[in-house]
Design an enzyme around this catalytic site. Structure first.
Site, PDB file in Angstrom:
ATOM      1  N   GLU A  94       0.847  -1.197   0.000  1.00 15.20           N
ATOM      2  CA  GLU A  94       0.000   0.000   0.000  1.00 15.20           C
ATOM      3  C   GLU A  94       0.887   1.253   0.000  1.00 15.20           C
ATOM      4  O   GLU A  94       0.600   2.235  -0.683  1.00 15.20           O
ATOM      5  CB  GLU A  94      -0.873  -0.037   1.244  1.00 15.20           C
ATOM      6  CG  GLU A  94      -1.932   1.013   1.266  1.00 15.20           C
ATOM      7  CD  GLU A  94      -2.879   0.844   2.461  1.00 15.20           C
ATOM      8  OE1 GLU A  94      -3.091  -0.296   2.917  1.00 15.20           O
ATOM      9  OE2 GLU A  94      -3.391   1.868   2.939  1.00 15.20           O
ATOM     10  N   ARG A  98       6.812  32.759 -18.278  1.00 16.52           N
ATOM     11  CA  ARG A  98       6.541  33.952 -17.461  1.00 16.52           C
ATOM     12  C   ARG A  98       7.761  34.880 -17.458  1.00 16.52           C
ATOM     13  O   ARG A  98       8.884  34.443 -17.179  1.00 16.52           O
ATOM     14  CB  ARG A  98       6.224  33.500 -16.025  1.00 16.52           C
ATOM     15  CG  ARG A  98       6.034  34.605 -15.045  1.00 16.52           C
ATOM     16  CD  ARG A  98       4.694  35.253 -15.219  1.00 16.52           C
ATOM     17  NE  ARG A  98       4.467  36.303 -14.232  1.00 16.52           N
ATOM     18  CZ  ARG A  98       3.516  37.220 -14.361  1.00 16.52           C
ATOM     19  NH1 ARG A  98       2.741  37.216 -15.422  1.00 16.52           N
ATOM     20  NH2 ARG A  98       3.349  38.129 -13.433  1.00 16.52           N
ATOM     21  N   GLY A 119       3.444  32.318  -8.598  1.00 17.04           N
ATOM     22  CA  GLY A 119       2.972  33.598  -8.058  1.00 17.04           C
ATOM     23  C   GLY A 119       1.473  33.538  -7.789  1.00 17.04           C
ATOM     24  O   GLY A 119       0.953  32.476  -7.433  1.00 17.04           O
TER      25      GLY A 119
END
Ligand SMILES: Cc1cc2nc3c(=O)[nH]c(=O)nc-3n(C[C@H](O)[C@H](O)[C@H](O)COP(=O)(O)OP(=O)(O)OC[C@H]3O[C@@H](n4cnc5c(N)ncnc54)[C@H](O)[C@@H]3O)c2cc1C
Length: 386
Positions: free
Chosen positions: A241, A267, A338
């Site tokens: 798991e 950006r 941002g």
């Protein structure tokens, strides 16, 4: 270069296409309704993407190579469909039938699970028992031909959609807090009721619910393995798991890395791309290194698991480290986006809140450290210098 066979690559491509056509387009609606359509399980079952491991006589492919499960985890994360908890169904709950069920139970339940007609859940957690299952209050009283189940569970994934829930309850609450039975509780059994579909910070398409059991008569044919040994059965599956959690977390981290990389290259700040700032380069370099090294360890653990050599200690280390790296990457991803990183239209934002659970679920980071720390000071510890 990662170690997947040609057949597994084809499986990856096919599963990716399935997600892109059948699941991904519906995720916004699933999030709005707080649950995925049941139909998704059936469609996945039809195409052989649910339980792969059961023998052909139960409808599966009979392929136990864990890399298939790894591919499913990775691709589900890549597609942003992690809230469709198919792995819980296929790999966390399904194997209880294989490992502890008798032939009659396998024949009765596995084919429906493979086809996606029977959806599975497992119910251990209670309001007063999460990390410490011995605090559980649910009881299963032996009444001769049946067990009488009483109690309540909470935070149960697939809790609303599930047709069959493996429920853990104490068989000797007065004397032995570790004596548990694993009961197969089916939709429609008298006294089995579902509570709220819980409102969560993220993973909105995942139905996480409360379940109630009031004098539910569970026939003896619906007990998995030996009543009283449920605690040990639950523990047996934990290493795998945790490997599953780690494989998903590191795939998520890489996905968050890729989308952040793209964003910072596009950006512009102070007249140049954000990617050209040394802070961005250094932080992204650190994450690239951490994710890559962790991926190698996860792949190594998958190979060991295929040989039956995965240990509880290793599972705990993977879960701990992969989810912590995932968390650091998501935090960095939001920071580098941002203000956009706080906006839901950017996937990094939703990934951030949805993944927060990964350091808690399937054993919290603190519990992983407890397991590892216990071994460090036992005779299980071995140094590379020994
Ligand atoms: C979205 C979601 C889905 C879930 N799905 C399921 C499901 O399908 N089935 C199911 O049974 N459960 C499920 N759970 C429950 C989940 O497994 C538990 O929330 C988890 O095990 C933690 O238990 P708890 O919430 O009781 O927290 P607690 O155990 O009360 O932990 C609180 C804090 O104490 C810390 N802590 C606990 N013990 C120690 C210790 N010994 N040393 C140091 N610190 C410690 C923990 O790390 C944590 O930080 C789900 C939970 C969520 C939120």
């Amino acid at each position: 270069m990662r170690n997947f066979t040609e057949e597994q690559q084809m499986f990856r491509d096919a599963y990716r296409k399935f997600l892109e056509s059948e699941v991904q387009p519906h995720m916004p609606r699933f999030r709005e309704q707080g649950i995925v359509d049941r139909d998704i399980f059936r469609k996945a079952g039809d195409q052989g993407f649910l339980m792969i491991w059961p023998e052909e006589k139960y409808g599966g492919m009979g392929d136990r190579d864990f890399r298939y499960e790894q591919i499913i985890m990775e691709e589900t994360c890549r597609a942003g469909c992690g809230e469709w908890f198919n792995t819980l169904h296929s790999r966390l709950v399904g194997p209880y039938f294989e490992n502890f069920g008798n032939e009659e139970q396998k024949q009765r339940f596995l084919p429906g699970c493979v086809k996606g007609e029977t959806i599975l859940a497992v119910a251990m957690t209670e309001p007063d028992a999460g990390s410490d299952l011995s605090g559980m209050r649910s009881t299963a009283r032996d009444m001769g031909d049946h067990f009488l189940l009483n109690g309540s569970k909470t935070y149960i994934s697939n809790g609303i959609n599930a047709d069959v829930v493996i429920v853990a309850a104490k068989t000797d609450p007065e004397n032995n807090p570790y004596a548990l039975a694993l009961l197969i509780v089916e939709r429609g059994m008298e006294g089995f009721e579902r509570g709220r579909n819980l409102d969560k910070m993220g993973m909105h398409a995942q139905d996480t619910a409360e379940l109630f059991f009031n004098d539910v008569k569970v026939p003896k044919e619906n007990v998995l393995g030996e009543p009283g040994k449920g605690f040990f059965y639950l523990m047996e599956g934990l290493a795998e798991e945790r490997l599953i959690s780690g494989a998903g977390a590191i795939a998520n981290a890489r996905m968050a890395f890729d989308m952040t990389r793209q964003f910072v290259m596009e950006r512009k700040v102070f007249g140049k791309p954000l990617s050209k700032m040394q802070n961005t380069e250094f932080k992204m370099a650190e994450m690239d290194t951490e994710i890559e090294i962790m991926q190698v360890y996860v792949d190594h653990a998958v190979a060991l698991h295929n040989e039956g050599k995965l240990t509880a200690n290793m599972g705990a280390k993977i879960k701990l480290q992969a989810t912590e790296i995932e968390w650091r990457m998501l935090d960095l991803g939001v920071q580098l986006h941002g203000g956009a990183g706080y906006m839901m239209e950017y996937p990094i934002s939703y990934m951030f809140t949805s993944s927060r659970i990964n350091r808690i679920l399937a054993g919290s980071s603190e519990i992983m450290k407890y397991i590892i720390g216990r071994d460090v000071f036992s005779d299980k510890y071995s140094s590379m210098f020994d």
